[in-house]
Scaffold this active site. Structure first.
Site, mmCIF file in Angstrom:
data_model
loop_
_atom_site.group_PDB
_atom_site.id
_atom_site.type_symbol
_atom_site.label_atom_id
_atom_site.label_comp_id
_atom_site.label_asym_id
_atom_site.label_seq_id
_atom_site.Cartn_x
_atom_site.Cartn_y
_atom_site.Cartn_z
ATOM 1 N N ASP A 67 58.136 50.460 69.884
ATOM 2 C CA ASP A 67 58.962 51.004 70.965
ATOM 3 C C ASP A 67 60.006 51.981 70.444
ATOM 4 O OD1 ASP A 67 60.280 48.753 69.738
ATOM 5 O OD2 ASP A 67 61.707 48.723 71.394
ATOM 6 N N GLU A 88 61.773 46.117 69.876
ATOM 7 C CA GLU A 88 62.765 46.018 68.797
ATOM 8 C C GLU A 88 64.106 46.573 69.244
ATOM 9 O OE1 GLU A 88 65.068 47.283 65.196
ATOM 10 O OE2 GLU A 88 64.361 48.504 66.859
HETATM 11 ZN ZN ZN Z 1 64.061 51.207 64.614
#
Ligand code: ZN
Length: 369
Positions: free
Chosen positions: A73, A130
């Site tokens: 992401d 993340e």
């Molecule tokens: Zn990163």
């Protein structure tokens, strides 16, 4: 070719709010072509969107020697930034959202595996979410689908091996008062005055935390911040409630509970002084830090391969979750963290190519039979 892989990855919009199914499907195809076995670990996020962690294995086993970890992401981008999903090369730099955080590392890992075949088991770990709290990595740390001996976690560090990171914790503190007309103090109790007294104690706690030194970090102790405060409803009313957000970044040798205990002790002291004092604490986040010994073979290898001395960072990474899977972990990747998360994010071509070479060497050494 590494630039083509990175261009493919950047073309797929994988902002954290969207499903990462498209980029995972692309990575699966790449991994299949490399002869890796892939496994999906899907989950539904808090907004009902499907997210997938993907693991690709060189050997179909549970214990791997080395895991290369990259998050799929990215943070959002300005829709007016034309290069965001169209990787563009200028003056030796590749521009695009995710170019350095962290699609560059993923492209380097895939390129490295085109050049070396691991003799011992290796895993590629591609995580989701993340950027919104390490959520995908936390799911993997809970599910424990792997045991890992060494782990290289991709993040832009300008190819400096990072062997330790501070943790990250958050708590919402809600102080209660009693509303009353401000002309009649005896009828009410101000939540703002109460919160102020507690915050003064927290400022002393921050100073006290400086005593617990961890020389590898800058600053070399647990830092504490109150970034948000809100209280009261009108200028002439005693505030019925005052809430503030406490954030702290513990050094890895200190439990993330430590500050929480100090906060609770401070509240207990307030209650002693004012039996009517009421306060709730909602500790919403307790991400632990990580530390790998400077003598670890992985740290030594990466120092030698990059020519850069190992360092530390004061922000959270997925390395802590990899430690939960048993790994000695190091964070490294091409590009500069200061260029990430902004319009004009880029990765220098030479660092991108060197990263692939560093990963190739790491696989050759750690996964040789
Ligand atoms: Zn990163």
């Amino acid at each position: 070719m590494i630039k083509e892989i990175l261009a493919d990855l950047v073309r797929i919009d994988s902002v954290s709010t969207r499903s990462n199914a498209e980029i995972v499907a692309y990575l699966e195809r790449r991994c299949d072509a490399l002869g890796l076995v892939t496994r999906r670990f899907p989950y539904i996020d808090d907004h009902g969107v499907e997210k997938i962690n993907l693991i690709a294995l060189s050997h179909d086993v549970h214990e791997v020697e080395l895991a290369l970890v990259g998050h799929t992401d990215t943070v959002p981008y300005d829709p007016n930034w034309a290069e965001a999903t169209n990787l563009t090369e200028r003056d030796g730099k590749l521009y695009g959202r995710g170019a350095c955080d962290t699609k560059g590392f993923i492209a380097a890992a895939l390129t490295a595996l085109e050049k070396v075949k691991p003799g011992k088991p290796l895993a590629l770990v591609f995580t989701a979410d993340e950027e919104v709290g390490l959520l995908g990595a936390k799911k993997l740390a809970q599910a424990k689908p792997l045991r890992v001996r060494y782990s290289i976690v991709g993040e832009p560090t300008s190819l400096r091996p990072i062997r330790a990171g501070k943790g990250y914790s958050l708590a919402e503190v809600i102080v209660k008062g009693r509303e009353a007309h401000s002309a009649y103090p005896a009828l009410g109790a101000s939540a703002v005055f109460r919160a102020a007294r507690l915050i003064t104690r927290l400022e002393s706690i921050a100073a006290q935390l400086e005593q617990d030194q961890h020389a590898a970090f800058d600053p070399s102790y647990t830092t504490l911040n109150i970034g948000l405060i809100h209280g009261g409803s009108a200028k002439n009313v005693f505030a019925g409630e005052c809430r503030f957000t406490l954030e702290w970044r513990p050094v890895p040798t200190q439990s993330s509970e430590h500050v929480l205990e100090l906060l609770k002790a401070a509240i207990a002291d307030e209650v002693k002084a004012d039996p009517d004092f009421q306060c709730e604490v909602d500790a919403s986040r307790q991400d632990t830090g990580f530390e790998t010994s400077p003598h670890s073979p992985l740290v030594q290898l990466l120092q030698k391969a990059t020519g850069n001395e190992a360092g530390t960072v004061a922000f959270g990474t997925e390395a802590a979750q990899m430690m939960t899977l048993g790994a000695e972990a190091v964070v490294i990747g091409p590009g500069d963290i200061r260029e990430a998360h902004r319009t004009g994010e880029f990765v220098p071509v030479d660092q991108l190519e060197r990263c692939a070479e560093v990963l190739r060497q790491s696989i050759a050494q750690l996964c040789s039979v």
